[in-house]
Design an enzyme around this catalytic site. Structure first.
Site, short mmCIF file in Angstrom:
data_model
loop_
_atom_site.label_atom_id
_atom_site.label_comp_id
_atom_site.label_asym_id
_atom_site.label_seq_id
_atom_site.Cartn_x
_atom_site.Cartn_y
_atom_site.Cartn_z
N PHE A 150 0.81 -1.23 0.00
CA PHE A 150 0.00 0.00 0.00
C PHE A 150 0.84 1.28 0.00
O PHE A 150 0.32 2.35 0.27
CB PHE A 150 -0.95 -0.02 1.21
CG PHE A 150 -1.95 -1.14 1.13
CD1 PHE A 150 -3.17 -0.96 0.49
CD2 PHE A 150 -1.66 -2.39 1.66
CE1 PHE A 150 -4.09 -2.00 0.39
CE2 PHE A 150 -2.57 -3.44 1.56
CZ PHE A 150 -3.79 -3.25 0.93
N LEU A 151 2.15 1.14 -0.27
CA LEU A 151 3.00 2.35 -0.23
C LEU A 151 2.62 3.33 -1.34
O LEU A 151 2.04 2.94 -2.36
CB LEU A 151 4.48 1.97 -0.33
CG LEU A 151 5.05 1.34 -1.61
CD1 LEU A 151 5.25 2.35 -2.73
CD2 LEU A 151 6.35 0.67 -1.31
N GLU A 153 4.32 6.32 -3.90
CA GLU A 153 5.60 6.83 -4.40
C GLU A 153 5.85 8.21 -3.77
O GLU A 153 4.91 8.96 -3.51
CB GLU A 153 5.59 6.91 -5.92
CG GLU A 153 5.66 5.53 -6.53
CD GLU A 153 5.61 5.52 -8.04
OE1 GLU A 153 6.02 6.51 -8.68
OE2 GLU A 153 5.16 4.50 -8.59
N LYS A 204 -6.83 -4.97 -1.91
CA LYS A 204 -5.91 -4.03 -2.59
C LYS A 204 -6.66 -3.21 -3.65
O LYS A 204 -6.53 -1.98 -3.71
CB LYS A 204 -4.75 -4.81 -3.21
CG LYS A 204 -3.82 -3.97 -4.05
CD LYS A 204 -3.08 -2.92 -3.26
CE LYS A 204 -2.43 -1.89 -4.15
NZ LYS A 204 -1.83 -0.78 -3.44
N GLY A 253 -8.05 18.95 -8.50
CA GLY A 253 -7.00 19.30 -9.45
C GLY A 253 -7.19 18.62 -10.79
O GLY A 253 -8.32 18.25 -11.16
N CYS A 260 -0.69 3.18 -10.90
CA CYS A 260 -1.60 2.26 -10.19
C CYS A 260 -3.08 2.60 -10.28
O CYS A 260 -3.86 1.77 -10.74
CB CYS A 260 -1.14 2.11 -8.75
SG CYS A 260 0.44 1.24 -8.71
P1 NAD Z 1 8.27 -1.28 -11.63
O1 NAD Z 1 7.92 -1.31 -13.07
O2 NAD Z 1 8.86 -0.06 -11.04
O3 NAD Z 1 9.28 -2.49 -11.31
C1 NAD Z 1 9.09 -3.80 -11.72
C2 NAD Z 1 10.47 -4.44 -11.89
O4 NAD Z 1 10.31 -5.86 -12.12
C3 NAD Z 1 11.25 -3.92 -13.09
O5 NAD Z 1 12.52 -3.43 -12.65
C4 NAD Z 1 11.41 -5.13 -14.02
O6 NAD Z 1 12.62 -5.15 -14.74
C5 NAD Z 1 11.32 -6.28 -13.03
N1 NAD Z 1 10.93 -7.58 -13.60
C6 NAD Z 1 9.96 -7.84 -14.51
N2 NAD Z 1 9.89 -9.18 -14.72
C7 NAD Z 1 10.81 -9.77 -13.91
C8 NAD Z 1 11.19 -11.11 -13.66
N3 NAD Z 1 10.58 -12.13 -14.27
N4 NAD Z 1 12.17 -11.34 -12.76
C9 NAD Z 1 12.79 -10.31 -12.14
N5 NAD Z 1 12.46 -9.03 -12.33
C10 NAD Z 1 11.49 -8.75 -13.21
O7 NAD Z 1 6.94 -1.68 -10.85
P2 NAD Z 1 6.40 -1.09 -9.46
O8 NAD Z 1 5.88 0.28 -9.64
O9 NAD Z 1 7.39 -1.39 -8.40
O10 NAD Z 1 5.11 -2.03 -9.24
C11 NAD Z 1 5.26 -3.42 -9.00
C12 NAD Z 1 3.91 -3.96 -8.53
O11 NAD Z 1 3.56 -3.36 -7.29
C13 NAD Z 1 2.74 -3.68 -9.48
O12 NAD Z 1 1.86 -4.75 -9.43
C14 NAD Z 1 2.09 -2.46 -8.87
O13 NAD Z 1 0.71 -2.35 -9.17
C15 NAD Z 1 2.28 -2.73 -7.39
N6 NAD Z 1 2.33 -1.51 -6.55
C16 NAD Z 1 3.03 -0.43 -6.97
C17 NAD Z 1 3.10 0.68 -6.13
C18 NAD Z 1 3.82 1.93 -6.58
O14 NAD Z 1 3.69 2.94 -5.90
N7 NAD Z 1 4.59 1.90 -7.67
C19 NAD Z 1 2.49 0.66 -4.88
C20 NAD Z 1 1.81 -0.50 -4.48
C21 NAD Z 1 1.74 -1.59 -5.33
C1 UGA Z 2 -1.45 5.09 -4.63
C2 UGA Z 2 -2.02 4.76 -3.25
O1 UGA Z 2 -2.12 5.96 -2.48
C3 UGA Z 2 -1.15 3.75 -2.52
O2 UGA Z 2 -1.75 3.40 -1.28
C4 UGA Z 2 -1.01 2.52 -3.41
O3 UGA Z 2 -0.14 1.58 -2.79
C5 UGA Z 2 -0.45 2.91 -4.75
O4 UGA Z 2 -1.32 3.89 -5.36
C6 UGA Z 2 -0.39 1.74 -5.68
O5 UGA Z 2 -1.17 0.83 -5.59
O6 UGA Z 2 0.50 1.85 -6.51
P1 UGA Z 2 0.52 6.62 -5.56
O7 UGA Z 2 -0.06 6.29 -6.89
O8 UGA Z 2 1.98 6.50 -5.34
O9 UGA Z 2 -0.18 5.71 -4.43
O10 UGA Z 2 0.15 8.13 -5.21
P2 UGA Z 2 -1.05 8.91 -4.50
O11 UGA Z 2 -0.48 9.79 -3.47
O12 UGA Z 2 -2.14 8.00 -4.08
O13 UGA Z 2 -1.57 9.81 -5.69
C7 UGA Z 2 -2.17 9.23 -6.83
C8 UGA Z 2 -2.68 10.32 -7.75
O14 UGA Z 2 -3.81 10.99 -7.19
C9 UGA Z 2 -1.65 11.43 -8.03
O15 UGA Z 2 -1.73 11.80 -9.39
C10 UGA Z 2 -2.09 12.57 -7.12
O16 UGA Z 2 -1.69 13.83 -7.60
C11 UGA Z 2 -3.61 12.40 -7.17
N1 UGA Z 2 -4.30 12.96 -5.99
C12 UGA Z 2 -4.08 12.45 -4.76
C13 UGA Z 2 -5.21 13.99 -6.17
O17 UGA Z 2 -5.46 14.46 -7.31
N2 UGA Z 2 -5.89 14.48 -5.07
C14 UGA Z 2 -5.68 13.98 -3.83
O18 UGA Z 2 -6.34 14.46 -2.88
C15 UGA Z 2 -4.75 12.94 -3.66
#
Ligand code: NAD
Ligand code: UGA
Length: 429
Positions: A150-151, A153, A204, A253, A260
């Protein structure tokens, strides 16, 4: 514990470094060899505050490899954090998950707890179990656990170290993995929510869908407030003070973006459609978001008349501040939309890579100071701190025009107007 994290992106790398900080030995596997070389050399290949410090602090407990066999063999706990992007029809592209399944089925030869942190549609963890069994992996050699992440970015390290919950989905007859998960997260103080594999996957999607719903709700209300000359911020404060609603995610906004929310809403909608279930709320949330840029462009056109040949500066390209991520960024959509109207677009972002911007009339600036000279209009598309603390008097003096479109409702309207700007926000009076 000896842990291997598969995928070293925003989630995988943060997971690996935080678990190393908690005292574990962590092997980080990625198929992207460049990424592994960078990490081995002490370089962080993405921009995420706090990761560099964790890498330096825990270097001796970390290994980085592109060799799947090695990563799978050396650890008892394997965490999957590969990407799960959208396909054009909205369904989830599981090719990276499938490539992990290939590697697991080839190299598992002793007991492993396989933990999925990637966001995967309900049914996917059961698919992992069944695929491994079909490929001959011994049932006594693995358990699959769903442990969605649930982190956010920009605050990934803090979020991972201070989760508000730990969601654990277990196979129906799994009596061992809960203890493994307690050991894994023993340095953290979050309540466990224990459910089935499908239940954890669903939590999720529901979490992200609800947050996106709050954003589209406030954006729709802002349009109404705009027409009525009512301040949306006071409305947000008013409803946010009700603990049943809460104050967060009510910032109006240009809409939500990122890797995501857009993909996860589409994925949930797609899953529902395969069961013949209508998703009126999810449809509307996406409709409001998808028309938000158009709404802003119309506002701009009604102030600037013709956009053609106007010089417009856009500050911010990433989907939110404190990240370099431009995946599905509303700022990118806005830049492309105004570029289509024939204006000369100048952009600046502190961290973004700009490969998604494909118009010839877009100029990228490496410093903010050159980006707004002689502009007819400045737009804030991402609310980076650098823009909030800008010397706006200087900006105004160097511009040709006076229009300031605040796509994030983030500036002090009174102060900005006193400098002589024509301020355009959303639902702000
Ligand atoms: P990302 O694209 O930043 O990273 C994925 C990495 O996996 C890449 O570096 C890629 O090279 C590697 N990869 C792909 N296939 C592979 C394999 N077979 N073996 C080893 N490495 C491999 O992705 P992300 O943003 O970290 O997201 C990953 C997952 O987590 C997604 O399902 C996303 O929905 C979820 N998620 C993302 C966030 C977020 O804030 N980015 C937050 C919560 C959940
Ligand atoms: C979001 C969720 O907050 C995380 O809990 C989740 O783990 C993650 O997606 C995921 O599944 O990847 P993230 O996408 O990193 O995290 O960023 P947020 O802070 O949630 O913002 C998402 C988008 O909504 C951004 O474009 C932000 O500008 C926008 N936003 C956010 C608004 O327009 N208004 C708000 O009040 C809050």
């Amino acid at each position: 514990m000896k842990i291997s994290v598969i995928g070293a992106g925003y989630v995988g790398l943060t997971t690996a470094l935080v678990l190393a900080e908690l005292g574990n030995h962590v092997c980080c596997l990625d198929k992207n060899e460049l990424r592994i070389t960078d990490l081995s050399n002490g370089e962080i290949p993405i921009y995420e505050p706090g990761l560099k410090e964790l890498l330096v602090h825990n270097y001796s407990r970390l290994t980085f490899t592109a060799d799947s066999k090695k990563a799978i063999e050396i650890s008892d706990v394997l965490m999957i954090a590969v990407g799960t992007p959208s396909l054009p029809d909205g369904s989830t592209d599981l090719r990276y998950i499938k490539s992990v399944i290939d590697d697991l089925s080839n190299f598992i030869s002793s007991y492993k707890t396989i933990i999925t942190k990637s966001t995967v549609p309900p049914g996917t963890n059961n698919l992992i179990v069944n695929s491994l069994l079909e490929r001959g992996v011994n049932r006594s050699h693995f358990r699959v656990v769903s442990n969605p992440e649930f982190l956010r970015e920009g605050t990934a390290v803090y979020d991972m170290m201070h989760p508000d919950k730990t969601v654990i989905g277990l196979e129906d007859d799994d009596r061992e993995s809960l203890e493994v998960m307690k050991e894994l997260y023993k340095g953290m103080n979050a309540p466990f929510i224990v459910t089935s594999l499908n239940g954890a996957e669903m939590i999720k999607y529901a979490n992200n869908a609800f947050l996106a719903t709050k954003i589209s709700f406030i954006n729709e209300l802002s349009r109404i407030c705009d027409a009525l000359n009512v301040n949306i911020e006071t409305v947000a404060e008013g409803i946010g003070s009700d603990p049943r609603i809460g104050p967060k995610f009510l910032q109006a906004g240009i809409g939500y973006g990122g890797s995501c929310f857009p993909k996860d809403l589409k994925a949930l909608q797609y899953v529902a459609s395969t069961y013949g279930i209508e998703t009126r709320i999810l449809d509307s949330v996406q409709h409001v978001n998808n028309t938000q840029i158009e709404f802003y462009v119309d506002k701009l056109r009604s102030t600037l008349d013709d956009l053609k040949n106007k010089k417009i500066t856009v500050l911010g390209v990433t989907f939110k501040p404190d990240t370099d991520d431009t995946r599905d960024s509303p700022a990118v959509k806005l830049i492309n939309a105004i570029a289509c109207h024939g204006c000369d677009v100048h952009i600046y972002d502190p961290k973004a890579s700009t490969s998604d911007l494909n118009h010839i009339n877009i100029t990228l600036h490496s410093t903010i100071d050159t980006s707004y000279i002689d502009s007819d209009c400045v737009i804030i598309a991402t609310d980076w701190d650098e823009f909030l603390s800008l010397d706006w008097k200087l900006v105004k003096d160097k511009m040709r025009g006076s229009i300031l479109l605040d796509g994030r409702n983030c500036l002090d309207i009174k102060k900005i107007s006193e400098l002589g700007f024509t301020y355009i926000g959303l639902g702000r009076v």
